[in-house]
Design an enzyme around this catalytic site. Structure first.
Site, PDB file in Angstrom:
ATOM      1  N   ASP A 258       3.190  -9.457   9.662  1.00  0.00           N
ATOM      2  CA  ASP A 258       3.906  -9.560   8.387  1.00  0.00           C
ATOM      3  C   ASP A 258       4.925  -8.422   8.261  1.00  0.00           C
ATOM      4  O   ASP A 258       6.066  -8.634   7.854  1.00  0.00           O
ATOM      5  CB  ASP A 258       2.882  -9.500   7.247  1.00  0.00           C
ATOM      6  CG  ASP A 258       3.497  -9.744   5.888  1.00  0.00           C
ATOM      7  OD1 ASP A 258       4.513 -10.449   5.810  1.00  0.00           O
ATOM      8  OD2 ASP A 258       2.942  -9.226   4.898  1.00  0.00           O
TER       9      ASP A 258
ATOM     10  N   TYR B  79      -6.242 -13.209  -3.632  1.00  0.00           N
ATOM     11  CA  TYR B  79      -5.663 -12.750  -2.370  1.00  0.00           C
ATOM     12  C   TYR B  79      -6.373 -13.396  -1.187  1.00  0.00           C
ATOM     13  O   TYR B  79      -7.592 -13.248  -1.027  1.00  0.00           O
ATOM     14  CB  TYR B  79      -5.785 -11.232  -2.322  1.00  0.00           C
ATOM     15  CG  TYR B  79      -5.233 -10.545  -1.097  1.00  0.00           C
ATOM     16  CD1 TYR B  79      -4.024 -10.929  -0.522  1.00  0.00           C
ATOM     17  CD2 TYR B  79      -5.907  -9.455  -0.537  1.00  0.00           C
ATOM     18  CE1 TYR B  79      -3.512 -10.269   0.583  1.00  0.00           C
ATOM     19  CE2 TYR B  79      -5.405  -8.781   0.568  1.00  0.00           C
ATOM     20  CZ  TYR B  79      -4.205  -9.204   1.126  1.00  0.00           C
ATOM     21  OH  TYR B  79      -3.708  -8.535   2.223  1.00  0.00           O
TER      22      TYR B  79
ATOM     23  N   HIS C 151      -3.332 -11.788   5.202  1.00  0.00           N
ATOM     24  CA  HIS C 151      -3.438 -10.655   6.146  1.00  0.00           C
ATOM     25  C   HIS C 151      -4.766 -10.543   6.884  1.00  0.00           C
ATOM     26  O   HIS C 151      -5.025  -9.498   7.493  1.00  0.00           O
ATOM     27  CB  HIS C 151      -3.185  -9.332   5.397  1.00  0.00           C
ATOM     28  CG  HIS C 151      -1.790  -9.202   4.879  1.00  0.00           C
ATOM     29  ND1 HIS C 151      -1.508  -9.049   3.539  1.00  0.00           N
ATOM     30  CD2 HIS C 151      -0.600  -9.194   5.510  1.00  0.00           C
ATOM     31  CE1 HIS C 151      -0.193  -8.957   3.377  1.00  0.00           C
ATOM     32  NE2 HIS C 151       0.378  -9.048   4.552  1.00  0.00           N
TER      33      HIS C 151
ATOM     34  N   CYS D 245       0.850  -1.192   0.000  1.00  0.00           N
ATOM     35  CA  CYS D 245       0.000   0.000   0.000  1.00  0.00           C
ATOM     36  C   CYS D 245       0.879   1.233   0.000  1.00  0.00           C
ATOM     37  O   CYS D 245       2.057   1.165   0.351  1.00  0.00           O
ATOM     38  CB  CYS D 245      -0.864   0.024   1.242  1.00  0.00           C
ATOM     39  SG  CYS D 245      -1.733  -1.503   1.490  1.00  0.00           S
TER      40      CYS D 245
END
Ligand code: ADP
Ligand code: SF4
Length: 680
Positions: free
Chosen positions: A264, A168, A171, A29
């Site tokens: 992460d 995806y 997360h 991001c």
């Protein structure tokens, strides 16, 4: 190049496409997303120019019912969104890299604050992030729709020119992962119950995507193989392992990591390079497909070792590629010492959390590539033969001297202390912050190669000295000093008793002046300093209590993904914590606090108090030199970094860099950068 590293430059086949090397910028991001597509494309282009063989987007929303507002991510809701993403794919292709796109459907993580759509989840459940409201339980028709939307987005991604298209499931941010989780998925249909059933949706997404674009694009899966939640979640010895085993050969690439994002992207304070290997190491034994993994790899030896030991095929990197977009090229050219290593501070992540363009402590050009035209490796040459005196060798002064030196100016950098680095030299000696020294080391290393920058440590200067030495261009980078009177965000006048000998500041502690006994840290700074000093005092055998007016310890560290790690560590170490408390009065042996909401008073028996409040800029002789400038004794004068306005290290580095770029430029009243405005 050191031939050992040639392995890192081998091409890797990923389904129908070939990555030119093993350097893989995984999705990250950046706070620019759909709102700043030109800025985004240029930032990614520079990564490809710097040698990253694969450059991916951030999360890209596939549908308006997966709207991640207020975060600014990528969007591929419909065909109108294709051109913006095409810009990025084209930019990345200019340098022969592959472009990857992380398609996402956020489920209950997408609160749909912008689109006002109903969020969807495996069961009716609360929205993520303390948002009021719940997501609706998906029915079979929803699942069919979702598969259609994902397929359509994959086709749009292909049309935009992407080479690698993601499903995806990482997360804890994506519906495909939510289906996998027992704690979210209580369904009794074929999408719930057994692990095979819970994996069904992800399997279908992979098959749909392959069927839609598989002939030309690689289909990747990003999967969290451990959530660090034990039996409550996916673990690498349990369901994480079994999911990879079930789907082993289905995708063209496995991109595996740990969840959630704060695990992460753990900061250097908590995790070291390669910290994910023990979780992801099993994946390659289950699949013949290439595997990419992350772990804040900044050193080529660690990268090489991860490949040679069979942990990964491709070195995944977000932060190392932000701190140094030219990391691969520097390895290739045998310039290892030029790599600007990430310090693991997560200032980059804070920008995404705050929905502003990305920034980086180490790389001041990050996020400024398009709007200011800044390149991380090139800087415009000097305009004249002017010579510049920079006073103060902290992060601001060091970066300013380095960048002016790179422009070709003659620069003299004077520093009062025997060691360069200012606050970074002091703070990096505090518990957990050793990697922050890289801010100093990289800059001193670069300056060391320049004949035109002279360093004078151990040279405290006065305003008179500065005028005497005869430089007419002066940049002041003299930093700031922690206040010793309690004035801060919540206290506008000095606290009673602040002048007692039991009162300490962070500067005192960093100078080795450590109090003894039971110490109260009063944290009205709200970032890392209060908690790091708590750790320091614990190491010295003190009993520590921390009080803060904020509702959480290190409140701002929420944005750097550290808040919970910090508070947990303090709690586990036995630090007593009082939140929403104001400091009222200091007396020998006791400190009066008040609840910031009710004003209810309480007292703590403590031997000393450490005030982590505001800082005072060391700008006295900037003010003195201002009048000398008015008298025509100086041609130019500028104050930068903490001496101008105390802030983060990232801001000091940026300030120094900006001053170097703007040196001898005519200031204008206009906005100093381009803006991507909406066309009317
Ligand atoms: P910043 O974050 O803005 O770079 P720092 O506090 O880290 O600020 O660094 C400022 C540096 O300036 C410190 O190393 C300090 O020793 C040095 N300094 C402060 N005053 C003087 C001075 N009068 N002469 C030379 N160096 C100074
Ligand atoms: Fe690394 Fe900090 Fe830069 Fe992020 S901001 S890339 S963590 S140095």
């Amino acid at each position: 190049m050191d031939e050992r590293f040639s392995i890192l430059f081998e091409p890797v086949k990923i389904g129908p496409v070939v990555a030119p090397n093993r350097f893989y910028q995984v999705s990250h991001c950046n706070g620019m997303g759909y709102r700043m597509p030109r800025a985004l494309a240029e930032m990614r282009r520079i990564k490809a120019e710097g040698g990253w063989g694969v450059v991916c987007t951030e999360e890209v929303e596939i549908h308006h019912s997966s709207d991640l507002a207020p975060n600014i991510e990528g969007r591929l809701w419909d065909d109108e969104d294709i051109p913006a993403l095409e810009l990025m794919a084209d930019a990345v292709h200019q340098h022969g890299a592959l472009a990857g796109i992380e398609l996402t459907y956020g489920g209950h993580h997408a609160a749909n604050l912008f689109s006002r759509s109903t969020s969807l989840a495996p069961r009716s459940m609360g929205l993520d992030g303390f948002n009021p409201g719940q997501a609706r339980r998906l029915d079979k028709e929803d699942i069919r729709n979702l598969r259609r939307w994902h397929r359509a987005a994959a086709l749009r991604a292909k049309q935009a020119g992407f080479d690698i298209i993601y499903c995806y499931a990482g997360h804890n941010l994506a519906l495909a992962m939510h289906f996998l989780l027992k704690r979210y998925n209580n369904r009794s249909d074929e999408y719930g119950g057994s692990l095979e059933n819970r994996t069904r949706f992800l399997r279908e997404l992979i098959l749909d995507t392959k069927e839609a674009v598989g002939g030309t694009c690689a289909v990747a899966v990003r999967l969290a193989v451990d959530e660090l939640l034990g039996d409550e979640g996916i673990t690498h010895q349990g369901e994480g392992h079994d999911i990879v085993a079930m789907l082993a050969e289905l995708p063209d690439l496995w991109d595996v990591n740990i969840s959630a994002w704060e695990n992460d992207s753990a900061t250097a304070r908590f995790k070291r390079e390669g910290f994910q290997e023990k979780y992801i190491g099993f994946v390659k034994s289950l699949t013949s497909k290439p595997v990419v993994g992350v772990g804040r790899y900044t050193t080529p030896d660690a990268m090489l070792s991860a490949v040679q030991r069979g942990i990964v095929d491709l070195i995944g990197a977000a932060r190392p590629s932000i701190a140094d977009p030219f990391l691969p090229q520097k390895i290739k050219e045998g310039r290892i010492e030029d790599i600007r290593e990430c310090i693991g501070c997560n200032i980059c992540a804070s920008a995404d959390e705050l929905s502003v363009p990305i920034r980086c402590t180490q790389n001041p050009t990050m996020g400024e590539e398009w709007r200011r035209g800044w390149h991380p490796e090139h800087i415009p040459p000097k305009k004249t033969t002017a010579e510049v005196l920079v006073v103060g060798g902290g992060p601001a002064g060091l970066e300013c001297a380095r960048a002016l030196g790179a422009r070709g100016y003659q620069v003299v950098l004077v520093e009062a202390r025997r060691e360069f680095g200012g606050r970074v030299a002091l703070e990096s000696a505090l518990p957990g912050l050793i990697e922050w020294r890289r801010v100093i080391d990289w800059r001193l290393g670069q300056i060391g190669k320049m004949d035109n920058v002279s360093l004078y440590p151990g040279s405290p200067m006065t305003a008179e000295d500065i005028l005497d030495v005869g430089y007419t261009h002066v940049i002041i980078a003299t930093g700031a000093t922690w206040r010793d009177d309690g004035v801060g965000r919540h206290q506008w006048k000095p606290v009673k008793g602040h002048d007692l000998p039991c009162v300490f500041t962070p500067d005192d502690l960093m100078a080795g002046n450590i109090p003894e006994g039971h110490i109260l840290i009063y944290d009205d700074d709200h970032y890392y300093m209060g908690s790091v000093l708590a750790e320091l005092l614990l190491q010295h055998g003190c009993q520590v209590t921390l009080a803060t007016p904020a509702p959480l310890v290190a409140c701002w560290a929420e944005y750097t993904l550290e808040q919970e790690h910090i508070q947990r560590k303090l709690m586990e170490s036995g630090v007593e914590i009082f939140t929403q408390r104001l400091l009222k009065e200091i007396q020998p042996g006791k400190i009066a606090l008040a609840c910031s909401i009710s004003d209810q008073r309480s007292q703590i028996d403590a031997d000393a108090v450490v005030l982590v409040t505001d800082r005072l800029p060391n700008d006295e002789f900037y003010q003195a030199l201002k009048s000398a400038q008015a008298e025509g004794k100086l041609e130019s004068l500028r104050v930068i970094g903490d001496a101008e306005a105390p802030n983060t290290i990232a801001r000091a580095v940026f300030s120094g860099h900006l001053a170097a770029r703007e040196f001898e430029e005519t200031p204008s009243d206009g906005t100093p950068f381009r803006i991507e405005r909406v066309e009317i």
